[in-house]
Scaffold this motif. Structure first.
Motif, short mmCIF file in Angstrom:
data_model
loop_
_atom_site.label_atom_id
_atom_site.label_comp_id
_atom_site.label_asym_id
_atom_site.label_seq_id
_atom_site.Cartn_x
_atom_site.Cartn_y
_atom_site.Cartn_z
N ILE A 20 23.21 12.59 13.73
CA ILE A 20 24.57 13.63 14.72
C ILE A 20 24.11 14.44 16.00
O ILE A 20 23.02 14.47 16.37
N SER A 21 25.61 13.78 16.80
CA SER A 21 25.24 14.00 18.08
C SER A 21 25.72 15.00 18.45
O SER A 21 27.21 15.62 17.89
N TYR A 22 25.14 15.61 19.18
CA TYR A 22 26.41 16.77 19.28
C TYR A 22 26.07 18.13 20.79
O TYR A 22 24.76 17.97 21.51
N VAL A 23 26.70 18.15 21.32
CA VAL A 23 26.82 19.29 21.99
C VAL A 23 26.38 20.99 21.81
O VAL A 23 27.33 21.50 20.70
N ASP A 24 25.61 21.53 22.34
CA ASP A 24 24.61 22.75 22.30
C ASP A 24 24.85 23.83 23.99
O ASP A 24 24.05 23.92 24.23
N GLU A 25 25.69 24.59 23.54
CA GLU A 25 25.68 25.35 25.00
C GLU A 25 26.52 26.49 24.95
O GLU A 25 27.48 27.00 23.97
N GLY A 26 26.05 27.56 25.93
CA GLY A 26 26.18 29.08 25.45
C GLY A 26 25.38 29.60 24.50
O GLY A 26 23.97 29.59 23.65
N GLN A 27 25.60 31.21 24.84
CA GLN A 27 24.96 32.30 24.03
C GLN A 27 25.77 32.75 23.43
O GLN A 27 27.28 33.59 23.88
N GLY A 28 25.28 33.72 22.16
CA GLY A 28 26.10 34.33 21.46
C GLY A 28 26.43 34.12 20.01
O GLY A 28 25.94 33.26 19.37
N GLU A 29 27.44 34.62 19.45
CA GLU A 29 27.61 34.18 17.97
C GLU A 29 27.85 32.71 18.23
O GLU A 29 28.84 31.98 19.15
N PRO A 30 27.47 32.12 17.23
CA PRO A 30 28.21 30.44 16.94
C PRO A 30 29.19 30.04 17.07
O PRO A 30 29.68 30.83 15.99
N MET A 31 29.49 29.38 17.15
CA MET A 31 30.81 28.55 17.08
C MET A 31 31.10 27.60 17.15
O MET A 31 30.82 26.28 18.04
N VAL A 32 31.58 26.51 15.98
CA VAL A 32 31.56 25.61 15.63
C VAL A 32 32.79 24.92 15.68
O VAL A 32 33.93 25.51 14.96
N LEU A 33 33.34 23.33 17.00
CA LEU A 33 34.56 23.10 16.55
C LEU A 33 34.25 21.82 15.95
O LEU A 33 33.43 20.51 16.58
N LEU A 34 34.79 21.47 15.39
CA LEU A 34 35.17 20.24 14.82
C LEU A 34 36.28 19.22 14.87
O LEU A 34 37.68 20.21 15.65
N HIS A 35 36.63 18.03 15.03
CA HIS A 35 37.42 17.04 16.01
C HIS A 35 37.93 16.37 14.67
O HIS A 35 37.08 16.58 13.51
N GLY A 36 38.70 15.36 15.01
CA GLY A 36 39.61 14.42 13.85
C GLY A 36 39.24 13.27 14.22
O GLY A 36 38.78 12.92 14.59
N ILE A 37 40.34 12.39 13.51
CA ILE A 37 39.78 11.45 13.50
C ILE A 37 41.40 10.60 14.43
O ILE A 37 42.52 11.35 14.31
N PRO A 38 41.26 9.78 15.44
CA PRO A 38 40.45 8.94 15.75
C PRO A 38 39.22 9.30 17.40
O PRO A 38 39.71 8.76 18.59
N THR A 39 39.43 11.18 17.60
CA THR A 39 38.51 11.03 18.54
C THR A 39 37.44 11.96 18.26
O THR A 39 36.81 11.18 17.58
N TRP A 40 36.81 12.27 19.12
CA TRP A 40 35.07 12.84 18.68
C TRP A 40 35.03 13.78 19.51
O TRP A 40 36.15 14.28 19.65
N GLY A 41 33.71 14.67 19.83
CA GLY A 41 33.41 16.01 20.48
C GLY A 41 34.02 16.11 21.84
O GLY A 41 34.91 17.54 21.91
N PHE A 42 34.29 14.95 22.53
CA PHE A 42 34.73 15.19 23.56
C PHE A 42 36.57 15.48 23.58
O PHE A 42 36.53 16.05 24.54
N LEU A 43 36.63 15.82 22.71
CA LEU A 43 37.94 16.82 21.83
C LEU A 43 38.20 17.78 23.12
O LEU A 43 39.42 18.35 23.19
N TRP A 44 37.18 18.81 22.34
CA TRP A 44 36.91 20.29 22.81
C TRP A 44 36.17 20.26 24.57
O TRP A 44 36.58 21.35 24.81
N SER A 45 36.58 19.34 25.29
CA SER A 45 35.61 19.22 26.69
C SER A 45 36.42 20.47 27.38
O SER A 45 35.68 20.57 28.32
N GLY A 46 37.76 20.63 27.48
CA GLY A 46 38.49 21.81 28.15
C GLY A 46 38.39 22.91 28.20
O GLY A 46 39.00 23.20 28.80
N LEU A 47 37.98 23.69 26.49
CA LEU A 47 37.62 24.13 26.29
C LEU A 47 36.22 24.74 26.93
O LEU A 47 36.49 25.96 26.16
#
Length: 300
Positions: A20-47
């Motif tokens: 699995i490829s993933y981004v892991d940035e920041g500190q504090g309480e973990p927050m997992v962001l899950l994308h849909g189809i036909p996208t990928w993790g880049f969906l959340w890059s603006g936030l």
């Protein structure tokens, strides 16, 4: 950031014979962001820039998507994706997290909440699949085996781009966003993997959860672009009825990709859900870095 900058931030973890490829940035309480189809993790890059100021933000590419494992021979269903997310969090040493899911990522998040409740501290669903709201006709057609055999990656990529541009967004997304969302599927390998992903979409895997949603015991927030034609807001209303204590936030002037149509409204809804105020967060970023993360609209 463009998709290349985002991909450069990704890490890789092996899960058995897959990765699995993933981004892991920041500190504090973990927050997992899950994308849909036909996208990928880049969906959340603006936030990502704003959320990583207050949380450890973890954004995986689901198996078969983005730059995660795209080889043949494995189950890509949302039930299997939930199992992979559980194993991935275990590998990272993350006991539980705020889980945010969009589209089929919302289906994965529902499976996590029902089958692996210890992993989810809070649940947020954005324009999510649920019950028998899916798959939409475009994805049914994409999942037909002849697409992989007969249509080139260029043809599939162009058709998806036209469809998302026409119906996925209420306003034109920032330059490069639409192209970035589809970039991993522009090659023959990516196209074939995406076809396999579409073929794995199974409405039974959300229908089987329907009676179990009443047992979801964590705080739940639904954030919905009300002009979505892929997952109309009536499905958000039904989820809000079925999940105890769930609150539905309707976002005006937004379609399926609500986080790009109305990023400020989405951030406001998220911070309200987390019991935080957005202004101090953004002011803190300005004092530290000299600039505020990109969130259009007036500050609250």
């Amino acid at each position: 950031m463009n998709w290349r900058d985002y991909q450069a931030r990704q890490r890789v973890v092996e899960l058995g014979h897959r990765f699995i490829s993933y981004v892991d940035e920041g500190q504090g309480e973990p927050m997992v962001l899950l994308h849909g189809i036909p996208t990928w993790g880049f969906l959340w890059s603006g936030l990502l820039p704003a959320l990583s100021l207050t949380h450890r933000v973890l954004i995986p590419d689901l198996l078969g998507y983005g730059f995660s494992d795209r080889r043949e021979g494995f189950d890509r269903s949302i039930a299997r994706q939930a199992e992979a997310m559980d194993a991935w969090l275990e590998r990272l040493g993350v006991r539980n997290a705020v889980v945010v899911g969009h589209d089929i990522g919302g289906g994965v998040a529902q499976h996590l909440s029902v089958r692996f409740p210890q992993r989810v501290s809070r649940l947020c669903l954005m324009n999510s699949i649920c019950f028998d709201s899916w798959p939409i006709e475009m994805m049914v057609q994409l999942g037909h085996p002849r697409v992989a055999r007969r249509l080139s990656a260029q043809v599939v990529h162009r058709a998806l781009r036209m469809a998302l541009k026409r119906t996925g967004f209420a306003t034109a997304p920032p330059d490069g966003v639409l192209e970035g969302l589809l970039e991993p599927y522009a090659t023959e390998v990516g196209k074939t993997s995406l076809v396999r992903n579409a073929a794995a979409l199974d409405t039974n895997q959300t229908q089987e959860l329907a009676a179990k949603l009443a047992h979801v015991a964590v705080p739940t927030r639904l954030v919905w672009g009300v002009d979505d034609t892929f997952q109309p807001v009536k499905w958000g209303e039904r989820l809000a009825w079925e999940i105890p204590g769930a609150k539905l936030v309707r976002v005006a002037h937004a379609r399926h990709y609500v986080m790009w149509d109305q990023p400020h409204a989405v951030m406001t809804a998220l911070y309200d859900f987390l019991g935080m105020e957005m202004r101090p967060v953004l002011e803190g970023a300005e004092q530290r870095d000299g600039e505020v993360p990109f969130i259009p609209g007036p500050l609250i």
